[in-house]
Design a protein around this motif. Structure first.
Motif, PDB file in Angstrom:
ATOM      1  N   LEU A   6      77.669 -35.502 -15.882  1.00 40.16           N
ATOM      2  CA  LEU A   6      78.819 -35.833 -16.728  1.00 40.16           C
ATOM      3  C   LEU A   6      79.748 -36.741 -15.942  1.00 40.16           C
ATOM      4  O   LEU A   6      80.256 -36.361 -14.882  1.00 40.16           O
ATOM      5  CB  LEU A   6      79.562 -34.559 -17.128  1.00 40.16           C
ATOM      6  N   ILE A   7      79.974 -37.942 -16.451  1.00 44.86           N
ATOM      7  CA  ILE A   7      80.906 -38.881 -15.812  1.00 44.86           C
ATOM      8  C   ILE A   7      82.111 -39.001 -16.733  1.00 44.86           C
ATOM      9  O   ILE A   7      82.086 -39.691 -17.749  1.00 44.86           O
ATOM     10  CB  ILE A   7      80.248 -40.252 -15.569  1.00 44.86           C
ATOM     11  N   GLU A   8      83.172 -38.296 -16.396  1.00 43.61           N
ATOM     12  CA  GLU A   8      84.351 -38.148 -17.256  1.00 43.61           C
ATOM     13  C   GLU A   8      85.581 -38.001 -16.363  1.00 43.61           C
ATOM     14  O   GLU A   8      85.594 -37.175 -15.448  1.00 43.61           O
ATOM     15  CB  GLU A   8      84.173 -36.926 -18.154  1.00 43.61           C
ATOM     16  N   ASP A   9      86.612 -38.820 -16.616  1.00 44.82           N
ATOM     17  CA  ASP A   9      87.765 -38.813 -15.711  1.00 44.82           C
ATOM     18  C   ASP A   9      88.755 -37.696 -15.994  1.00 44.82           C
ATOM     19  O   ASP A   9      89.588 -37.384 -15.137  1.00 44.82           O
ATOM     20  CB  ASP A   9      88.477 -40.165 -15.744  1.00 44.82           C
ATOM     21  N   ASP A  10      88.692 -37.066 -17.143  1.00 41.97           N
ATOM     22  CA  ASP A  10      89.591 -35.955 -17.456  1.00 41.97           C
ATOM     23  C   ASP A  10      88.948 -34.662 -16.942  1.00 41.97           C
ATOM     24  O   ASP A  10      87.947 -34.202 -17.499  1.00 41.97           O
ATOM     25  CB  ASP A  10      89.806 -35.873 -18.974  1.00 41.97           C
ATOM     26  N   GLY A  37      80.202 -41.881 -10.371  1.00 43.03           N
ATOM     27  CA  GLY A  37      79.099 -41.659 -11.291  1.00 43.03           C
ATOM     28  C   GLY A  37      77.825 -42.352 -10.847  1.00 43.03           C
ATOM     29  O   GLY A  37      76.738 -41.764 -10.880  1.00 43.03           O
ATOM     30  N   LEU A  38      77.937 -43.609 -10.431  1.00 44.41           N
ATOM     31  CA  LEU A  38      76.763 -44.344  -9.963  1.00 44.41           C
ATOM     32  C   LEU A  38      76.173 -43.698  -8.716  1.00 44.41           C
ATOM     33  O   LEU A  38      74.954 -43.598  -8.567  1.00 44.41           O
ATOM     34  CB  LEU A  38      77.126 -45.806  -9.696  1.00 44.41           C
ATOM     35  N   ALA A  39      77.052 -43.227  -7.815  1.00 42.03           N
ATOM     36  CA  ALA A  39      76.572 -42.515  -6.637  1.00 42.03           C
ATOM     37  C   ALA A  39      75.889 -41.214  -7.046  1.00 42.03           C
ATOM     38  O   ALA A  39      74.867 -40.815  -6.475  1.00 42.03           O
ATOM     39  CB  ALA A  39      77.727 -42.239  -5.673  1.00 42.03           C
ATOM     40  N   GLY A  40      76.442 -40.544  -8.059  1.00 43.48           N
ATOM     41  CA  GLY A  40      75.864 -39.292  -8.539  1.00 43.48           C
ATOM     42  C   GLY A  40      74.484 -39.476  -9.135  1.00 43.48           C
ATOM     43  O   GLY A  40      73.624 -38.597  -9.018  1.00 43.48           O
ATOM     44  N   VAL A  41      74.257 -40.618  -9.789  1.00 42.70           N
ATOM     45  CA  VAL A  41      72.926 -40.898 -10.339  1.00 42.70           C
ATOM     46  C   VAL A  41      71.895 -40.921  -9.220  1.00 42.70           C
ATOM     47  O   VAL A  41      70.790 -40.368  -9.343  1.00 42.70           O
ATOM     48  CB  VAL A  41      72.929 -42.232 -11.116  1.00 42.70           C
ATOM     49  N   ALA A  42      72.250 -41.554  -8.097  1.00 39.50           N
ATOM     50  CA  ALA A  42      71.322 -41.644  -6.974  1.00 39.50           C
ATOM     51  C   ALA A  42      71.157 -40.304  -6.260  1.00 39.50           C
ATOM     52  O   ALA A  42      70.041 -39.935  -5.865  1.00 39.50           O
ATOM     53  CB  ALA A  42      71.819 -42.701  -5.986  1.00 39.50           C
ATOM     54  N   GLU A  43      72.265 -39.552  -6.127  1.00 36.11           N
ATOM     55  CA  GLU A  43      72.229 -38.310  -5.344  1.00 36.11           C
ATOM     56  C   GLU A  43      71.661 -37.139  -6.143  1.00 36.11           C
ATOM     57  O   GLU A  43      70.875 -36.339  -5.620  1.00 36.11           O
ATOM     58  CB  GLU A  43      73.643 -37.960  -4.876  1.00 36.11           C
ATOM     59  N   PHE A  44      72.057 -37.033  -7.397  1.00 39.32           N
ATOM     60  CA  PHE A  44      71.722 -35.865  -8.216  1.00 39.32           C
ATOM     61  C   PHE A  44      70.405 -36.027  -8.946  1.00 39.32           C
ATOM     62  O   PHE A  44      69.743 -35.062  -9.312  1.00 39.32           O
ATOM     63  CB  PHE A  44      72.876 -35.623  -9.206  1.00 39.32           C
ATOM     64  N   ASP A  45      69.995 -37.296  -9.171  1.00 39.55           N
ATOM     65  CA  ASP A  45      68.761 -37.616  -9.891  1.00 39.55           C
ATOM     66  C   ASP A  45      68.710 -36.873 -11.230  1.00 39.55           C
ATOM     67  O   ASP A  45      67.800 -36.073 -11.488  1.00 39.55           O
ATOM     68  CB  ASP A  45      67.543 -37.243  -9.043  1.00 39.55           C
ATOM     69  N   LEU A  48      69.553 -36.927 -17.574  1.00 36.84           N
ATOM     70  CA  LEU A  48      70.351 -37.582 -18.612  1.00 36.84           C
ATOM     71  C   LEU A  48      71.787 -37.712 -18.114  1.00 36.84           C
ATOM     72  O   LEU A  48      72.266 -36.853 -17.370  1.00 36.84           O
ATOM     73  CB  LEU A  48      70.310 -36.790 -19.915  1.00 36.84           C
ATOM     74  N   VAL A  49      72.467 -38.769 -18.534  1.00 41.23           N
ATOM     75  CA  VAL A  49      73.868 -39.005 -18.176  1.00 41.23           C
ATOM     76  C   VAL A  49      74.723 -38.979 -19.431  1.00 41.23           C
ATOM     77  O   VAL A  49      74.379 -39.607 -20.441  1.00 41.23           O
ATOM     78  CB  VAL A  49      74.043 -40.358 -17.458  1.00 41.23           C
ATOM     79  N   VAL A  50      75.825 -38.234 -19.368  1.00 36.77           N
ATOM     80  CA  VAL A  50      76.855 -38.269 -20.406  1.00 36.77           C
ATOM     81  C   VAL A  50      78.012 -39.052 -19.819  1.00 36.77           C
ATOM     82  O   VAL A  50      78.598 -38.650 -18.806  1.00 36.77           O
ATOM     83  CB  VAL A  50      77.297 -36.858 -20.824  1.00 36.77           C
ATOM     84  N   LEU A  51      78.356 -40.171 -20.429  1.00 38.19           N
ATOM     85  CA  LEU A  51      79.214 -41.165 -19.797  1.00 38.19           C
ATOM     86  C   LEU A  51      80.414 -41.510 -20.665  1.00 38.19           C
ATOM     87  O   LEU A  51      80.259 -41.973 -21.797  1.00 38.19           O
ATOM     88  CB  LEU A  51      78.375 -42.431 -19.538  1.00 38.19           C
TER      89      LEU A  51
END
Length: 226
Positions: A6-10, A37-45, A48-51
């Motif tokens: 989950l990439i969410e600023d709140d 978020g982009l770092a999380g895609v690489a680290e967490f693999d 699915l992404v909720v953006l």
């Protein structure tokens, strides 16, 4: 265990959605900016992404474009308002679906299941087809043009498979919305039109009229080639 990023600023929204998804059996992690978020895609693999659209630093549109350039990871966009432009830009950036906030975790979870089901599903008729210089392998779920592999996002692949299953048949936007996205048609064709636009960029010749996915004005789309 399905991994959702989950990439969410709140923080309150993000943690509320993450908690709801964890209760449904998902592994969920949260990031609060585009860069994180982009770092999380690489680290967490993630699977699915909720953006979120509105993010500090790199906005959600650009994050989605970078994710899509890197591969076929499914993306669901969150938008705070039902704004046509935000939704269209998000879809054209490569999102597989969108949800308008505020959203309940149960609604989001249903959309996640639908997107992942579409990403994982194969058509029952396993075969390799040649349509002009475009080759579709319905077993391996791969597409190539002139022998060159073409990476497609899950929704793009599903759309191409649906249209090419009946060459020459005209599909309405409503039929495609239900077949590809499993959404009831309520007069909103943005998902379909944006996906067609992205797919054409990948499989059509830029300097020629559309050969494979043709618009039938007033009705919908059909698959060629002519």
């Amino acid at each position: 265990m399905v991994r959702v990023l989950l990439i969410e600023d709140d923080p309150a929204v993000a943690e509320g959605l993450a908690l709801g998804l964890r209760r449904q059996g998902y592994t969920a992690q949260v990031r609060h900016s585009g860069e994180e978020g982009l770092a999380g895609v690489a680290e967490f693999d993630p699977d699915l992404v909720v953006l979120d659209v509105m993010l500090p630093g790199i906005d959600g549109f650009e994050v989605c474009r970078r994710i899509r350039r890197a591969g076929t990871l499914p993306v669901i966009m969150l938008t705070a308002r039902d704004e046509d432009m935000d939704i269209v830009v998000g879809l054209e950036a490569g999102a597989d679906d969108y949800v308008v906030k505020p959203v309940q975790s149960r609604v989001l979870e249903a959309r996640i299941r639908a997107v992942l089901r579409r990403a994982d599903s194969a058509t029952p008729a396993g075969r390799r087809e040649a349509h002009g210089d475009l080759t579709l392998d319905r077993t391996a779920l791969t597409v190539s043009k002139g022998g060159r592999p073409i990476p497609l996002a899950p929704s793009e692949l599903r759309l191409l498979l649906a249209l090419s299953a009946a060459p020459g048949r005209v599909f309405s936007r409503g039929q495609l919305l239900e077949a590809v996205w499993e959404h009831p048609y309520l007069g909103d064709s943005r998902l379909v039109d944006a996906c067609v636009k992205r797919l054409r960029i990948k499989i059509e010749d830029a300097e020629r009229p559309a050969r494979y996915i043709q618009t039938v004005r007033g009705f919908g789309y059909r698959f060629g080639p002519l």
